[in-house]
Design a protein around this motif. Structure first.
Motif, PDB file in Angstrom:
ATOM      1  N   LEU A  72       5.488   2.656  11.756  1.00 26.12           N
ATOM      2  CA  LEU A  72       4.311   2.414  12.392  1.00 26.12           C
ATOM      3  C   LEU A  72       4.281   1.573  13.753  1.00 26.12           C
ATOM      4  O   LEU A  72       3.804   2.006  14.704  1.00 26.12           O
ATOM      5  CB  LEU A  72       2.995   1.767  11.643  1.00 26.12           C
ATOM      6  CG  LEU A  72       1.726   1.520  11.936  1.00 26.12           C
ATOM      7  CD1 LEU A  72       1.074   2.870  12.470  1.00 26.12           C
ATOM      8  CD2 LEU A  72       0.965   0.725  11.087  1.00 26.12           C
ATOM      9  N   MET A  73       5.048   0.325  13.383  1.00 25.56           N
ATOM     10  CA  MET A  73       5.227  -0.337  14.612  1.00 25.56           C
ATOM     11  C   MET A  73       6.227   0.282  15.952  1.00 25.56           C
ATOM     12  O   MET A  73       5.980  -0.319  16.932  1.00 25.56           O
ATOM     13  CB  MET A  73       5.909  -1.613  14.011  1.00 25.56           C
ATOM     14  CG  MET A  73       4.707  -2.515  13.352  1.00 25.56           C
ATOM     15  SD  MET A  73       3.412  -2.809  14.331  1.00 25.56           S
ATOM     16  CE  MET A  73       1.958  -2.410  13.269  1.00 25.56           C
TER      17      MET A  73
ATOM     18  N   THR B  72      -2.961   7.909  12.136  1.00 24.39           N
ATOM     19  CA  THR B  72      -1.764   7.495  11.164  1.00 24.39           C
ATOM     20  C   THR B  72      -2.459   7.154   9.769  1.00 24.39           C
ATOM     21  O   THR B  72      -3.597   6.356   9.812  1.00 24.39           O
ATOM     22  CB  THR B  72      -1.151   6.478  11.400  1.00 24.39           C
ATOM     23  OG1 THR B  72      -0.451   6.467  12.904  1.00 24.39           O
ATOM     24  CG2 THR B  72       0.253   6.216  10.769  1.00 24.39           C
ATOM     25  N   SER B  73      -2.381   8.127   8.907  1.00 22.46           N
ATOM     26  CA  SER B  73      -2.931   7.680   7.500  1.00 22.46           C
ATOM     27  C   SER B  73      -1.795   7.101   6.604  1.00 22.46           C
ATOM     28  O   SER B  73      -0.574   7.094   7.041  1.00 22.46           O
ATOM     29  CB  SER B  73      -3.448   8.640   6.777  1.00 22.46           C
ATOM     30  OG  SER B  73      -2.427   9.806   6.382  1.00 22.46           O
ATOM     31  N   LEU B  74      -2.074   6.539   5.301  1.00 25.55           N
ATOM     32  CA  LEU B  74      -1.187   5.827   4.591  1.00 25.55           C
ATOM     33  C   LEU B  74      -0.184   6.995   4.159  1.00 25.55           C
ATOM     34  O   LEU B  74       0.872   6.660   4.108  1.00 25.55           O
ATOM     35  CB  LEU B  74      -1.905   5.276   3.279  1.00 25.55           C
ATOM     36  CG  LEU B  74      -1.074   4.328   2.727  1.00 25.55           C
ATOM     37  CD1 LEU B  74      -0.571   3.005   3.657  1.00 25.55           C
ATOM     38  CD2 LEU B  74      -1.960   3.782   1.495  1.00 25.55           C
TER      39      LEU B  74
ATOM     40  N   ILE C  29      -7.011   7.282   3.866  1.00 30.35           N
ATOM     41  CA  ILE C  29      -6.943   5.964   4.271  1.00 30.35           C
ATOM     42  C   ILE C  29      -5.987   5.688   5.583  1.00 30.35           C
ATOM     43  O   ILE C  29      -4.900   5.932   5.764  1.00 30.35           O
ATOM     44  CB  ILE C  29      -5.956   4.929   3.274  1.00 30.35           C
ATOM     45  CG1 ILE C  29      -6.679   5.078   1.676  1.00 30.35           C
ATOM     46  CG2 ILE C  29      -5.808   3.532   3.617  1.00 30.35           C
ATOM     47  CD1 ILE C  29      -6.082   4.282   0.773  1.00 30.35           C
ATOM     48  N   LYS C  30      -7.107   5.241   6.506  1.00 26.85           N
ATOM     49  CA  LYS C  30      -6.616   5.379   8.068  1.00 26.85           C
ATOM     50  C   LYS C  30      -5.964   3.934   8.200  1.00 26.85           C
ATOM     51  O   LYS C  30      -6.552   2.927   7.795  1.00 26.85           O
ATOM     52  CB  LYS C  30      -7.626   5.806   9.131  1.00 26.85           C
ATOM     53  CG  LYS C  30      -8.231   7.254   8.797  1.00 26.85           C
ATOM     54  CD  LYS C  30      -7.039   8.125   8.893  1.00 26.85           C
ATOM     55  CE  LYS C  30      -7.530   9.525   8.576  1.00 26.85           C
ATOM     56  NZ  LYS C  30      -6.401  10.473   8.246  1.00 26.85           N
ATOM     57  N   MET C  31      -4.963   3.700   9.244  1.00 31.72           N
ATOM     58  CA  MET C  31      -4.455   2.382   9.455  1.00 31.72           C
ATOM     59  C   MET C  31      -5.672   1.449  10.271  1.00 31.72           C
ATOM     60  O   MET C  31      -5.166   0.444  10.201  1.00 31.72           O
ATOM     61  CB  MET C  31      -3.259   2.674  10.242  1.00 31.72           C
ATOM     62  CG  MET C  31      -1.777   3.249   9.350  1.00 31.72           C
ATOM     63  SD  MET C  31      -1.821   2.883   7.797  1.00 31.72           S
ATOM     64  CE  MET C  31      -1.043   0.927   8.158  1.00 31.72           C
ATOM     65  N   THR C  32      -6.203   2.152  10.957  1.00 35.29           N
ATOM     66  CA  THR C  32      -7.471   1.255  11.519  1.00 35.29           C
ATOM     67  C   THR C  32      -7.990   0.343  10.325  1.00 35.29           C
ATOM     68  O   THR C  32      -8.253  -0.795  10.697  1.00 35.29           O
ATOM     69  CB  THR C  32      -8.621   2.216  11.952  1.00 35.29           C
ATOM     70  OG1 THR C  32      -8.940   3.352  11.221  1.00 35.29           O
ATOM     71  CG2 THR C  32      -8.298   2.512  13.404  1.00 35.29           C
ATOM     72  N   THR C  33      -8.559   1.197   9.408  1.00 34.44           N
ATOM     73  CA  THR C  33      -8.894   0.057   8.247  1.00 34.44           C
ATOM     74  C   THR C  33      -8.140  -0.844   7.782  1.00 34.44           C
ATOM     75  O   THR C  33      -8.488  -1.926   7.626  1.00 34.44           O
ATOM     76  CB  THR C  33      -9.373   1.155   7.222  1.00 34.44           C
ATOM     77  OG1 THR C  33     -10.170   2.226   7.632  1.00 34.44           O
ATOM     78  CG2 THR C  33     -10.177   0.409   5.898  1.00 34.44           C
ATOM     79  N   VAL C  34      -6.824  -0.504   7.204  1.00 32.15           N
ATOM     80  CA  VAL C  34      -5.714  -1.409   6.825  1.00 32.15           C
ATOM     81  C   VAL C  34      -5.505  -2.478   8.040  1.00 32.15           C
ATOM     82  O   VAL C  34      -5.645  -3.656   7.438  1.00 32.15           O
ATOM     83  CB  VAL C  34      -4.470  -0.506   6.723  1.00 32.15           C
ATOM     84  CG1 VAL C  34      -3.495  -1.487   6.216  1.00 32.15           C
ATOM     85  CG2 VAL C  34      -4.852   0.303   5.639  1.00 32.15           C
ATOM     86  N   MET C  35      -5.566  -2.116   9.097  1.00 35.61           N
ATOM     87  CA  MET C  35      -5.140  -3.264  10.179  1.00 35.61           C
ATOM     88  C   MET C  35      -6.101  -4.226  10.237  1.00 35.61           C
ATOM     89  O   MET C  35      -6.142  -5.369  10.149  1.00 35.61           O
ATOM     90  CB  MET C  35      -4.854  -2.640  11.376  1.00 35.61           C
ATOM     91  CG  MET C  35      -3.199  -1.874  11.445  1.00 35.61           C
ATOM     92  SD  MET C  35      -2.007  -3.042  11.103  1.00 35.61           S
ATOM     93  CE  MET C  35      -1.980  -4.071  12.644  1.00 35.61           C
TER      94      MET C  35
ATOM     95  N   LEU D 285       0.651  -1.215  -0.217  1.00 33.47           N
ATOM     96  CA  LEU D 285       0.054  -0.094  -0.041  1.00 33.47           C
ATOM     97  C   LEU D 285       0.788   1.246   0.115  1.00 33.47           C
ATOM     98  O   LEU D 285       0.715   2.470  -0.622  1.00 33.47           O
ATOM     99  CB  LEU D 285      -0.866  -0.013   1.404  1.00 33.47           C
ATOM    100  CG  LEU D 285      -2.132  -0.843   1.155  1.00 33.47           C
ATOM    101  CD1 LEU D 285      -2.975  -0.820   2.520  1.00 33.47           C
ATOM    102  CD2 LEU D 285      -3.006  -0.517   0.216  1.00 33.47           C
ATOM    103  N   THR D 286       1.958   1.186   0.782  1.00 31.27           N
ATOM    104  CA  THR D 286       2.831   2.412   0.797  1.00 31.27           C
ATOM    105  C   THR D 286       3.502   2.544  -0.568  1.00 31.27           C
ATOM    106  O   THR D 286       3.700   3.724  -0.892  1.00 31.27           O
ATOM    107  CB  THR D 286       3.821   2.257   1.956  1.00 31.27           C
ATOM    108  OG1 THR D 286       3.228   1.573   3.119  1.00 31.27           O
ATOM    109  CG2 THR D 286       4.603   3.497   2.256  1.00 31.27           C
TER     110      THR D 286
END
Lengths: 137, 137
Positions: B114-115, A129-131, A73-79, A13-14
């Motif tokens: 992120l981590m 945190t967003s992408l 794109i928030k990392m909540t969604t990605v995770m 994604l990054t």
DNA sequence: TTTAATCCTATGGATTTAGTAGGGTATTAT
DNA sequence: ATAATACCCTACTAAATCCATAGGATTAAA
């Protein structure tokens, strides 16, 4: 531990977020650039597409591309898509709550209490945190 | 996900911390009170003893007891003993650092970035939370 | 010496992970 | 049209981990 699926998924994604233009990038390209097994990456990108994060274009010159602005794109969604629930135990999960069989009283449960704190702080990070934030560096 | 080992381990430690006096409590007692499989709990308590958190007394009237004041037992220690490294990837682990094979540059790696944030916030929570805090409720 | 408890090792089933293999299908450039 | 390219899908597997159980050895108190 973070699964490789999630790790590779975030990397892919990054990589897409770092492209100048949002043109399709082939699996093979991402696989080479990020050192990810092609077939494994293929299945991960498929998941991401089905979840609505990525679009794809078939045929010559095809590939995958982001469907939204990386800032959105928030990392909540990605995770959640890649790794599953953010909570470490179901009894503190917002979206997938389940009562523990062994636990008569959540209010007195040490694990419950501790894991609520962990969940909240992780959720805060993933939400903030967003992408785009991750792609900057 | 949190392993059952960790979950049960924390519950057992909390149970011990809630005792009025710090006398040995048998595995069987903890097992019944906290609804944990006896044999599984046995192996967990053994781990906790070997790690230096618990003491044990053999024979009749024996059992396990805390070796330190619950206020002095931080959850960082407990989590590391039971669950392993707090970091979700080895490349951000303070105590068990390992470089990723696939990653040429950590400074540019989105996962790494992120981590680190996740690790720091979790570490903060575990450091600020003692067994006594959890036993209060 | 009997009883109650920890200590220790081994084992096994179930599940998850991290891929691999191979083909099928759709699209596009030429 | 057609060849080339890329996505799509299913199935399989080796390895690791998780959760638990079994059984005996050891220790200490009554």
């Amino acid at each position: 531990m973070l699964s490789k699926k999630t790790k590779y998924g975030i990397k892919a994604l990054t990589y897409l977020a770092r492209q100048e233009q949002n043109v399709p990038v082939s699996i093979a390209t991402i696989s080479e650039m990020e050192n990810i097994s092609l077939k494994f990456l293929e299945s991960i990108l498929l998941t991401l597409r089905k979840s609505g994060l990525l679009g794809s274009k078939k045929g010559k010159g095809g590939g995958y591309y982001l469907l939204k602005d990386p800032n959105d794109i928030k990392m909540t969604t990605v995770m959640r898509v890649l790794e599953g629930p953010i909570a470490m135990v179901p009894c503190v999960s917002l979206n997938y709550y389940e009562k523990c069989e062994d636990c008569p009283n959540e209010a007195e449960c040490a694990v419950h209490l501790l894991m609520i704190r962990v969940r909240d702080s992780n959720l805060k990070i993933y939400r903030e945190t967003s992408l785009a934030d991750l792609a900057k560096y």
